[in-house]
Design a protein around this motif. Structure first.
Motif, PDB file in Angstrom:
ATOM      1  N   UNK A  47      26.801 -17.651 -24.720  1.00 17.32           N
ATOM      2  CA  UNK A  47      27.457 -18.978 -25.012  1.00 17.32           C
ATOM      3  C   UNK A  47      26.353 -19.922 -25.206  1.00 17.32           C
ATOM      4  N   UNK A  48      25.239 -19.411 -24.909  1.00 18.45           N
ATOM      5  CA  UNK A  48      24.006 -20.564 -25.698  1.00 18.45           C
ATOM      6  C   UNK A  48      23.240 -19.368 -27.337  1.00 18.45           C
ATOM      7  N   UNK A  49      23.391 -18.683 -27.626  1.00 18.26           N
ATOM      8  CA  UNK A  49      24.242 -17.998 -28.948  1.00 18.26           C
ATOM      9  C   UNK A  49      24.734 -18.620 -29.438  1.00 18.26           C
ATOM     10  N   UNK A  50      26.515 -18.548 -29.634  1.00 18.76           N
ATOM     11  CA  UNK A  50      27.805 -19.280 -30.136  1.00 18.76           C
ATOM     12  C   UNK A  50      27.040 -20.983 -29.971  1.00 18.76           C
ATOM     13  N   UNK A  51      26.507 -21.142 -29.526  1.00 14.70           N
ATOM     14  CA  UNK A  51      26.366 -23.218 -29.612  1.00 14.70           C
ATOM     15  C   UNK A  51      25.323 -22.886 -30.668  1.00 14.70           C
ATOM     16  N   UNK A  52      24.138 -22.126 -30.499  1.00 13.34           N
ATOM     17  CA  UNK A  52      23.166 -22.100 -31.585  1.00 13.34           C
ATOM     18  C   UNK A  52      23.965 -21.591 -33.227  1.00 13.34           C
ATOM     19  N   UNK A  53      24.292 -20.723 -33.398  1.00 15.52           N
ATOM     20  CA  UNK A  53      25.061 -20.215 -34.331  1.00 15.52           C
ATOM     21  C   UNK A  53      26.129 -21.233 -35.101  1.00 15.52           C
ATOM     22  N   UNK A  54      26.604 -21.945 -33.510  1.00 18.60           N
ATOM     23  CA  UNK A  54      27.944 -22.641 -34.484  1.00 18.60           C
ATOM     24  C   UNK A  54      26.949 -24.122 -34.899  1.00 18.60           C
ATOM     25  N   UNK A  55      26.031 -24.697 -34.619  1.00 19.84           N
ATOM     26  CA  UNK A  55      25.170 -25.442 -35.249  1.00 19.84           C
ATOM     27  C   UNK A  55      24.615 -25.317 -36.407  1.00 19.84           C
ATOM     28  N   UNK A  56      24.542 -24.703 -37.030  1.00 22.47           N
ATOM     29  CA  UNK A  56      24.259 -23.817 -38.057  1.00 22.47           C
ATOM     30  C   UNK A  56      25.208 -23.899 -39.218  1.00 22.47           C
ATOM     31  N   UNK A  57      26.211 -23.944 -38.568  1.00 24.10           N
ATOM     32  CA  UNK A  57      27.875 -23.936 -39.806  1.00 24.10           C
ATOM     33  C   UNK A  57      28.226 -25.462 -40.369  1.00 24.10           C
ATOM     34  N   UNK A  58      28.439 -25.120 -41.386  1.00 22.74           N
ATOM     35  CA  UNK A  58      27.808 -25.689 -42.797  1.00 22.74           C
ATOM     36  C   UNK A  58      28.948 -26.123 -43.625  1.00 22.74           C
ATOM     37  N   UNK A  59      30.089 -26.523 -44.137  1.00 20.28           N
ATOM     38  CA  UNK A  59      31.346 -26.531 -45.421  1.00 20.28           C
ATOM     39  C   UNK A  59      30.719 -27.126 -46.361  1.00 20.28           C
ATOM     40  N   UNK A  60      30.788 -27.250 -47.427  1.00 21.45           N
ATOM     41  CA  UNK A  60      30.342 -27.303 -48.551  1.00 21.45           C
ATOM     42  C   UNK A  60      31.803 -27.367 -50.197  1.00 21.45           C
ATOM     43  N   UNK A  61      32.102 -27.872 -50.859  1.00 25.58           N
ATOM     44  CA  UNK A  61      32.172 -27.805 -52.121  1.00 25.58           C
ATOM     45  C   UNK A  61      31.127 -27.695 -53.146  1.00 25.58           C
ATOM     46  N   UNK A  62      31.801 -26.553 -53.842  1.00 24.84           N
ATOM     47  CA  UNK A  62      30.862 -26.555 -55.483  1.00 24.84           C
ATOM     48  C   UNK A  62      31.779 -25.040 -56.124  1.00 24.84           C
ATOM     49  N   UNK A  63      31.364 -26.242 -57.700  1.00 25.41           N
ATOM     50  CA  UNK A  63      32.410 -25.870 -59.198  1.00 25.41           C
ATOM     51  C   UNK A  63      33.873 -24.453 -58.062  1.00 25.41           C
ATOM     52  N   UNK A  64      34.815 -25.887 -58.486  1.00 25.33           N
ATOM     53  CA  UNK A  64      35.850 -25.708 -57.406  1.00 25.33           C
ATOM     54  C   UNK A  64      36.073 -24.450 -56.218  1.00 25.33           C
ATOM     55  N   UNK A  65      34.943 -24.538 -55.886  1.00 22.80           N
ATOM     56  CA  UNK A  65      35.685 -23.478 -54.522  1.00 22.80           C
ATOM     57  C   UNK A  65      34.488 -24.008 -53.199  1.00 22.80           C
ATOM     58  N   UNK A  66      35.552 -23.169 -52.318  1.00 22.96           N
ATOM     59  CA  UNK A  66      34.722 -23.810 -50.517  1.00 22.96           C
ATOM     60  C   UNK A  66      33.893 -23.028 -50.287  1.00 22.96           C
TER      61      UNK A  66
END
Lengths: 135, 459
Positions: A47-66
């Motif tokens: 669960x702790x590892x999952x928390x750390x992993x989720x914190x490092x999730x990011x979403x962005x768009x670049x060149x018409x690609x997600x």
């Protein structure tokens, strides 16, 4: 435009996962206390590892690609052309509604991508962005 | 409802076939036990079940239907909650008309439609009268002429039959058939099959080392069955391209016609199998929209004569492109599975030589297979890669078990996933997973991370 999973979103998902572990450990503890304690310890670490992993999730768009980036040590980088995204679904549980976070599912070419613990406002903005990209 | 035309009555076959299974099981049990009272009771039960299911099926058939519009096909189904589905003609990627023996006897055809994109339903099927199905197919994916470009005959037919034979599918088919037979008859058909195989193994035992005859008999039977199925499937096989549509026809008992919309073809997979290497002919499998053509190749070609290939699929660039070599490719990533199985069976072989010499020859067979897999893995270490060709198609080479896949991805509808673990991140490489619209996942190992991150698949 960059969207990230906030602390409360990651914590909520990790806590829900830990709660499931507690439930399983409680059931096991009725008969096998040592096994239950081991399972619980392992579950809490995951669960702790999952928390750390989720914190490092990011979403962005670049060149018409997600672009979706996940993970700290075992990194995953997903690229999806926006015009081929068939649907984006926002899933909310009652607990998610309280904390204003959601689970976001993106369906694209033969693949469903799940982003856990994203802010509801961010998810709606992302949805609008994808609709604009598709139109 | 007046506008809607009805499907062929075989539309209700799926309701009736469950009723038949329900009927046959108690009747067979009574017959095997030779209990006449039970048999008459079972027959009366069967009659009631059949009548009820026929009535239900007739009701479903009566209220289901279809109508054709200018740009859409409308299909209606359901009894209490009817559902109408509109299928735009331009959303169709593949159209498959199959005519098994039962359907041919009833002058019907099964029309299966595969869609371009990841729809809620990936495909849908209709049972129609033969002429109506042909007319509907011509309306959905029209073709002008039927001049065959690839029609294997003579030795070429034999080669194509061998390339199409899929032993894995045949094995699965046999095991499913035996399992179903056990369910119906209530006793083990596997024992009967094994006793027959033992007869065959006794015949070939004098020519083979001890212990190997039974395994070789099973392998021989599976291969023969696979070849037989492939022979039936490839009878009268022809491929033509017209009006932007690729048409594959063939089949002896089950007539099959597939129409691929060429603009929707997402990838062409050239599978370099052991037999393909021996025969120097390479089968091409087509992935089109949500259709995964894993059951049969569209056609085969040789390196010397690529005229047919360029006529049928001019979009396909089949050559060995200069794949970008990674900075530090790890050989263990490729060979660990084959090598570990080779080591395991080698250890078993040594133990067998010391303790049980009679079974050593049986263990030698997996060692040979592991060696073959190891060789293919080493080839993968040398050749696996991904590159974008000048015509914006993506050329991918990867290996799995005994087969090398040379894939040419023609669509831009590809999702990309780059995966790194701490060791590969420190060495600057990553694994790429490509997701195609047909739900196929392709893995390319050991690609330079900076190259993978700067890939512009979509422009």
């Amino acid at each position: 435009m960059l969207f990230t999973v906030q602390k409360k979103g990651a914590a909520l998902v990790a806590c829900q996962f830990a709660a499931l572990g507690l439930l399983i450990a409680a059931i096991l503890a009725l008969r096998f206390f040592a096994i239950a304690a081991t399972v619980l310890c392992l579950w809490l670490v995951i669960s702790l590892l999952l928390y750390v992993r989720l914190l490092h999730c990011k979403i962005y768009t670049q060149n018409h690609t997600l672009h979706i980036e996940k993970g700290l040590y075992f990194t995953v980088h997903i690229e999806i052309p926006i015009c081929f995204i068939t649907s984006g679904n926002i899933i909310e549980t009652p607990l998610c509604r309280v904390f204003k976070v959601c689970y976001y599912v993106i369906h694209s070419s033969g693949k469903a991508t799940l982003v856990l613990g994203l802010n509801k406002a961010d998810a709606l903005q992302l949805l609008t962005l994808m609709c604009k990209g598709n139109s | 409802m007046a506008e809607y035309k009805r499907f062929h009555f075989l539309y209700s076959i799926k309701y009736i076939k469950y009723a038949l299974i329900l009927c046959v099981v108690p009747m067979l049990r009574a017959l095997i036990a030779f209990d006449l009272d039970s048999l008459f009771l079972a027959l009366r039960q069967d009659a009631v079940i059949l009548v009820l299911m026929l009535l239900l099926a007739a009701l479903f058939w009566y209220y289901a239907g279809y109508k054709t519009g200018d740009e859409c096909l409308y299909a209606r189904s359901g009894l209490l909650c009817p559902v109408t589905t509109a299928i735009p003609y331009n959303s169709i990627a593949v159209l498959e008309i199959t005519r098994p023996l039962l359907l041919r006897l009833c002058a019907a055809s099964k029309l299966k439609i595969y869609f371009k994109n990841n729809f809620a339903m990936r495909s849908c099927s209709f049972y129609l009268p033969r002429k109506t199905a042909a007319a509907l197919a011509d309306r959905m994916l029209p073709v002008k002429t039927n001049h065959a470009i690839f029609a294997p005959a003579g030795a070429n037919r034999l080669v194509f039959t061998m390339l199409s034979a899929n032993i894995a599918t045949s094995t699965f088919f046999i095991f499913t058939f035996i399992h179903r037979l056990d369910e119906v008859l209530g006793h083990s058909s596997a024992d009967i099959a094994i006793s027959r195989i033992e007869h065959l193994s006794k015949l070939i035992a004098p020519f083979l080392p001890a212990g190997l005859a039974f395994i070789m008999s099973i392998l021989f039977l599976l291969f023969a069955f696979g070849l037989f199925l492939s022979f039936l499937h490839t009878a009268g096989f022809s491929v033509c391209r017209n009006n932007g549509i690729l048409i594959c026809r063939g089949g002896l008992i089950t007539h099959t016609e597939r129409r691929f919309r060429c603009s929707s073809i997402s990838a062409c997979d050239v599978r370099v199998t052991f037999i393909a290497r021996l025969l120097r002919r390479y089968p091409i499998f087509i992935y089109c929209g949500s259709y995964t053509g894993n059951d049969a190749p569209a056609f085969a070609f040789s390196r010397r004569d690529t005229a047919q290939l360029s006529t049928l699929l001019p979009e396909l660039v089949w050559q060995c492109p200069p794949y970008k070599a990674p900075r530090a490719r790890s050989i263990m990533q490729y060979i660990w599975l084959a090598l570990s199985s080779l080591l395991l069976f080698s250890a078993l072989f040594i133990v067998a030589c010391l303790q049980m010499p009679s079974v050593r020859i049986i263990i030698a067979l997996p060692i040979i297979l592991s060696c073959a897999a190891l060789l293919v893995s080493i080839e993968g270490y040398g050749r696996e890669g991904l590159t974008i060709m000048p015509n914006r198609t993506i050329a991918v080479c990867y290996t799995s078990f005994f087969t090398r896949h040379d894939l040419c991805i023609l669509t831009q509808d590809v999702s990309l996933l780059l995966w790194q673990h701490p060791v590969s991140a420190s060495e600057g490489r990553c694994d790429i997973y490509l997701y195609l619209p047909c739900h196929k996942k392709v893995r390319v190992r050991g690609v330079q991370a900076y190259y993978a991150k700067n890939l512009t698949l979509f422009s």
